[in-house]
Write a protein that holds these residues in place. Sequence first.
Motif, PDB file in Angstrom:
ATOM      1  N   LEU A 132      30.533  15.329  17.596  1.00 49.85           N
ATOM      2  CA  LEU A 132      29.822  14.159  18.116  1.00 49.85           C
ATOM      3  C   LEU A 132      29.740  13.024  17.107  1.00 49.85           C
ATOM      4  O   LEU A 132      29.010  12.066  17.305  1.00 49.85           O
ATOM      5  CB  LEU A 132      28.413  14.570  18.560  1.00 49.85           C
ATOM      6  N   GLY A 133      30.457  13.127  15.992  1.00 52.17           N
ATOM      7  CA  GLY A 133      30.515  12.048  15.014  1.00 52.17           C
ATOM      8  C   GLY A 133      29.644  12.201  13.786  1.00 52.17           C
ATOM      9  O   GLY A 133      29.743  11.416  12.852  1.00 52.17           O
ATOM     10  N   GLU A 134      28.764  13.185  13.772  1.00 51.04           N
ATOM     11  CA  GLU A 134      27.912  13.369  12.596  1.00 51.04           C
ATOM     12  C   GLU A 134      28.747  13.918  11.438  1.00 51.04           C
ATOM     13  O   GLU A 134      29.680  14.666  11.636  1.00 51.04           O
ATOM     14  CB  GLU A 134      26.722  14.279  12.894  1.00 51.04           C
ATOM     15  N   VAL A 135      28.361  13.501  10.240  1.00 55.50           N
ATOM     16  CA  VAL A 135      29.078  13.917   9.034  1.00 55.50           C
ATOM     17  C   VAL A 135      28.073  14.562   8.080  1.00 55.50           C
ATOM     18  O   VAL A 135      27.007  14.017   7.824  1.00 55.50           O
ATOM     19  CB  VAL A 135      29.749  12.713   8.328  1.00 55.50           C
ATOM     20  N   THR A 136      28.440  15.736   7.559  1.00 57.49           N
ATOM     21  CA  THR A 136      27.631  16.397   6.531  1.00 57.49           C
ATOM     22  C   THR A 136      28.460  16.436   5.259  1.00 57.49           C
ATOM     23  O   THR A 136      29.632  16.800   5.286  1.00 57.49           O
ATOM     24  CB  THR A 136      27.242  17.820   6.973  1.00 57.49           C
ATOM     25  N   PHE A 137      27.827  16.040   4.176  1.00 60.31           N
ATOM     26  CA  PHE A 137      28.509  15.933   2.885  1.00 60.31           C
ATOM     27  C   PHE A 137      28.035  17.064   1.984  1.00 60.31           C
ATOM     28  O   PHE A 137      26.845  17.223   1.743  1.00 60.31           O
ATOM     29  CB  PHE A 137      28.168  14.562   2.286  1.00 60.31           C
ATOM     30  N   TYR A 138      28.972  17.872   1.507  1.00 56.35           N
ATOM     31  CA  TYR A 138      28.678  19.009   0.631  1.00 56.35           C
ATOM     32  C   TYR A 138      29.286  18.759  -0.745  1.00 56.35           C
ATOM     33  O   TYR A 138      30.387  18.221  -0.862  1.00 56.35           O
ATOM     34  CB  TYR A 138      29.281  20.298   1.184  1.00 56.35           C
ATOM     35  N   GLY A 139      28.568  19.192  -1.765  1.00 57.30           N
ATOM     36  CA  GLY A 139      29.066  19.098  -3.122  1.00 57.30           C
ATOM     37  C   GLY A 139      28.682  20.343  -3.893  1.00 57.30           C
ATOM     38  O   GLY A 139      27.989  21.223  -3.373  1.00 57.30           O
ATOM     39  N   PRO A 140      29.141  20.452  -5.137  1.00 57.88           N
ATOM     40  CA  PRO A 140      28.812  21.629  -5.940  1.00 57.88           C
ATOM     41  C   PRO A 140      27.307  21.818  -6.067  1.00 57.88           C
ATOM     42  O   PRO A 140      26.569  20.860  -6.267  1.00 57.88           O
ATOM     43  CB  PRO A 140      29.437  21.324  -7.301  1.00 57.88           C
ATOM     44  N   ALA A 141      26.868  23.048  -5.923  1.00 60.41           N
ATOM     45  CA  ALA A 141      25.445  23.373  -6.065  1.00 60.41           C
ATOM     46  C   ALA A 141      25.042  23.263  -7.532  1.00 60.41           C
ATOM     47  O   ALA A 141      25.878  23.412  -8.432  1.00 60.41           O
ATOM     48  CB  ALA A 141      25.175  24.779  -5.547  1.00 60.41           C
ATOM     49  N   PRO A 142      23.765  23.019  -7.797  1.00 58.56           N
ATOM     50  CA  PRO A 142      23.299  22.968  -9.190  1.00 58.56           C
ATOM     51  C   PRO A 142      23.512  24.305  -9.896  1.00 58.56           C
ATOM     52  O   PRO A 142      23.567  25.354  -9.253  1.00 58.56           O
ATOM     53  CB  PRO A 142      21.810  22.667  -9.061  1.00 58.56           C
ATOM     54  N   GLN A 143      23.627  24.253 -11.191  1.00 59.06           N
ATOM     55  CA  GLN A 143      23.869  25.468 -11.986  1.00 59.06           C
ATOM     56  C   GLN A 143      22.773  26.513 -11.786  1.00 59.06           C
ATOM     57  O   GLN A 143      23.024  27.698 -11.924  1.00 59.06           O
ATOM     58  CB  GLN A 143      23.983  25.124 -13.467  1.00 59.06           C
ATOM     59  N   THR A 144      21.582  26.089 -11.429  1.00 58.59           N
ATOM     60  CA  THR A 144      20.493  27.044 -11.222  1.00 58.59           C
ATOM     61  C   THR A 144      20.699  27.904  -9.983  1.00 58.59           C
ATOM     62  O   THR A 144      20.022  28.909  -9.807  1.00 58.59           O
ATOM     63  CB  THR A 144      19.145  26.302 -11.093  1.00 58.59           C
ATOM     64  N   SER A 145      21.667  27.534  -9.130  1.00 59.27           N
ATOM     65  CA  SER A 145      21.955  28.307  -7.917  1.00 59.27           C
ATOM     66  C   SER A 145      22.821  29.528  -8.193  1.00 59.27           C
ATOM     67  O   SER A 145      22.962  30.384  -7.331  1.00 59.27           O
ATOM     68  CB  SER A 145      22.678  27.433  -6.894  1.00 59.27           C
ATOM     69  N   TYR A 146      23.399  29.589  -9.373  1.00 62.19           N
ATOM     70  CA  TYR A 146      24.344  30.658  -9.674  1.00 62.19           C
ATOM     71  C   TYR A 146      23.635  31.895 -10.206  1.00 62.19           C
ATOM     72  O   TYR A 146      22.671  31.803 -10.949  1.00 62.19           O
ATOM     73  CB  TYR A 146      25.397  30.169 -10.667  1.00 62.19           C
ATOM     74  N   ASP A 147      24.155  33.025  -9.813  1.00 62.42           N
ATOM     75  CA  ASP A 147      23.615  34.317 -10.224  1.00 62.42           C
ATOM     76  C   ASP A 147      24.405  34.797 -11.434  1.00 62.42           C
ATOM     77  O   ASP A 147      25.640  34.754 -11.437  1.00 62.42           O
ATOM     78  CB  ASP A 147      23.767  35.308  -9.056  1.00 62.42           C
ATOM     79  N   SER A 148      23.730  35.271 -12.458  1.00 62.74           N
ATOM     80  CA  SER A 148      24.427  35.736 -13.658  1.00 62.74           C
ATOM     81  C   SER A 148      25.291  36.959 -13.371  1.00 62.74           C
ATOM     82  O   SER A 148      26.243  37.239 -14.094  1.00 62.74           O
ATOM     83  CB  SER A 148      23.432  36.034 -14.777  1.00 62.74           C
ATOM     84  N   ALA A 149      24.995  37.683 -12.294  1.00 60.14           N
ATOM     85  CA  ALA A 149      25.814  38.843 -11.930  1.00 60.14           C
ATOM     86  C   ALA A 149      27.132  38.418 -11.291  1.00 60.14           C
ATOM     87  O   ALA A 149      28.120  39.152 -11.347  1.00 60.14           O
ATOM     88  CB  ALA A 149      25.052  39.748 -10.971  1.00 60.14           C
TER      89      ALA A 149
END
Length: 115
Positions: free
Chosen positions: A44-61
């Motif tokens: 329907l014309g809507e646009v969602t813009f995605y980019g790299p998540a912040p480093q705090t989103s990453y799991d050390s495992a």
Amino acid sequence: MRVTTDLWVSALVRRVFGAGGFAAIVKRGATEAGAVFVLSRGRLGEVTFYGPAPQTSYDSAKPDDRFFAVLGTSDDSSAFDARLEREKKFDPDIWVVEIECGTVPAEELLSVKAE
């Protein structure tokens, strides 16, 4: 070991086409590395813009996973185009991919992290 950005983007494109959608690489960045930005266009014309998540989103495992965050949603993509131009000036090795999802939502294709 983290896969190359080139391989990851190729896999994303194949997954989108496999789900009945459409994908195009708008800007190809560095083969080995580079931030990936995705513009997901709805029917329907809507646009969602995605980019790299912040480093705090990453799991050390699982430090090699690639996560995304929603950077904005709009019916007009011109603001996102301006943001991408600023990102290109900051890092010329970025990748930009446009997708129109088929049967699978973009959040499943991109591993989106909630903020």
